[in-house]
Design a protein around this motif. Structure first.
Motif, PDB file in Angstrom:
ATOM      1  N   PRO A 242     -36.048  -6.060  -0.639  1.00  0.00           N
ATOM      2  CA  PRO A 242     -34.645  -7.547  -0.160  1.00  0.00           C
ATOM      3  C   PRO A 242     -33.907  -6.608   0.156  1.00  0.00           C
ATOM      4  CG  PRO A 242     -34.328  -7.680  -2.704  1.00  0.00           C
ATOM      5  CD  PRO A 242     -35.192  -6.412  -2.469  1.00  0.00           C
ATOM      6  N   GLU A 243     -33.064  -7.446   0.957  1.00  0.00           N
ATOM      7  CA  GLU A 243     -31.770  -7.202   1.748  1.00  0.00           C
ATOM      8  C   GLU A 243     -30.640  -7.444   1.454  1.00  0.00           C
ATOM      9  OE1 GLU A 243     -31.145  -9.627   6.288  1.00  0.00           O
ATOM     10  OE2 GLU A 243     -33.045  -8.148   6.951  1.00  0.00           O
ATOM     11  N   ARG A 244     -30.502  -8.361  -0.023  1.00  0.00           N
ATOM     12  CA  ARG A 244     -28.783  -8.377  -0.557  1.00  0.00           C
ATOM     13  C   ARG A 244     -29.608  -8.705  -2.111  1.00  0.00           C
ATOM     14  NH1 ARG A 244     -27.398 -13.670  -1.277  1.00  0.00           N
ATOM     15  NH2 ARG A 244     -29.122 -15.203   0.316  1.00  0.00           N
ATOM     16  N   THR A 245     -28.983  -8.628  -2.686  1.00  0.00           N
ATOM     17  CA  THR A 245     -29.349  -9.142  -4.376  1.00  0.00           C
ATOM     18  C   THR A 245     -28.187  -9.164  -5.532  1.00  0.00           C
ATOM     19  OG1 THR A 245     -30.925  -7.948  -6.011  1.00  0.00           O
ATOM     20  CG2 THR A 245     -29.591  -6.498  -5.227  1.00  0.00           C
ATOM     21  N   HIS A 246     -28.514  -9.806  -6.775  1.00  0.00           N
ATOM     22  CA  HIS A 246     -26.906  -9.437  -7.108  1.00  0.00           C
ATOM     23  C   HIS A 246     -26.227  -8.237  -7.553  1.00  0.00           C
ATOM     24  CE1 HIS A 246     -24.356  -9.744 -11.202  1.00  0.00           C
ATOM     25  NE2 HIS A 246     -24.923 -11.254 -10.463  1.00  0.00           N
ATOM     26  N   GLU A 247     -24.984  -7.737  -8.075  1.00  0.00           N
ATOM     27  CA  GLU A 247     -24.991  -6.520  -7.607  1.00  0.00           C
ATOM     28  C   GLU A 247     -25.165  -5.627  -8.714  1.00  0.00           C
ATOM     29  OE1 GLU A 247     -21.088  -7.782 -11.348  1.00  0.00           O
ATOM     30  OE2 GLU A 247     -20.852  -6.954  -8.506  1.00  0.00           O
TER      31      GLU A 247
END
Length: 265
Positions: A242-247
């Motif tokens: 994914p391009e982003r996720t939770h830190e």
């Protein structure tokens, strides 16, 4: 069981190291954490239609649902969702969480011009055979979608073959299993939960449900390219970074470590 020592940065690892690796001891440990309102892992839809436009009710399962965030998400996409957890206190908090969200201005809204699905809650051992009877698609005990959001990583490695076998049993003939593969960057030999995982571990487990993979000393799976998938195998049809996720799923430079995989028969 005593209240968890929240000052201990390794409380999860230590709790489950002491609890033992049986399904019942794991259930007791998780329930104790929820009982004391300790859940640091908690990171705080439309009905589908056929070609004629008629509503097709799809079913979903979220095992280890905790406080129910993912149950609520799938509900907004129109799925009739079962939230399953072995912790009675976990399910109680899920119901409270959903009720609180529904009481906010605007409540819980569906995604787009669609109807909300329905949610239901089950307190049971994921590995037991009886809880799914009468649930799922047309009461078959099987589901169109199963979402494993950090469920496998909560289980000790001894239970991984049973996890794969039960997933294979619960996915409907044309259903999908979606896994958030976390924590991908953690050393595979380091104690959990969360227990370290990588795509090769998922592949070994789901291509041979119920069978124990062979691991190298560093926790990686021994490659066996000549071994054919067994009966009930699930096949990976997509592996996504994914391009982003939770830190929690990112590297120090902000890049994403984790994967999302999609499986079918």
């Amino acid at each position: 069981m005593a209240a968890p020592d929240t000052s201990n940065p390794n409380i999860l690892r230590d709790t489950f190291a002491a609890a033992g690796h049986t399904s019942e001891s794991q259930k007791t440990a998780w329930d104790n954490l929820y009982k004391h309102d300790f859940h640091p892992w908690d990171r705080g839809g439309p009905p589908l239609r056929d070609d004629s436009g008629a509503v097709v009710r799809r079913t979903a399962l979220v095992p280890g649902c905790g406080r129910g965030h993912d149950v609520l998400l799938l509900k907004t996409f129109g799925y009739d969702v079962v939230g399953l957890d072995s912790s009675e206190d976990g399910i109680r908090r899920a119901k409270e969480n959903v009720a609180a969200l529904e009481a906010t201005p605007g409540g819980v809204q569906p995604q787009g011009e669609v109807q909300l699905g329905q949610e239901s809650w089950v307190v049971a051992d994921f590995f037991a055979q009886d809880w799914s009877k009468g649930l799922g698609t047309e009461g078959s005990g099987k589901f169109d979608l199963i979402y494993d959001y950090t469920f496998l990583c909560a289980l000790p490695p001894d239970l991984r073959p049973q996890w794969a076998k039960r997933m294979s049993e619960l996915v409907s003939h044309e259903g999908r299993l979606i896994c958030l593969e976390f924590p991908s960057g953690k050393p595979l030999t380091e104690k959990g939960p969360p227990w370290g995982l990588n795509p090769e571990v998922y592949e070994a487990l789901l291509s041979h449900p119920g069978h124990e993979p062979t691991y190298n000393d560093d926790g990686t799976v021994v490659e066996t390219h000549d071994v054919k998938p067994t009966d009930g195998a699930l096949h990976r049809i997509s592996l996504i970074k994914p391009e982003r996720t939770h830190e929690a799923g990112t590297n120090e430079d902000g890049s994403v470590r984790d994967f999302i995989s999609v499986w079918s028969r």
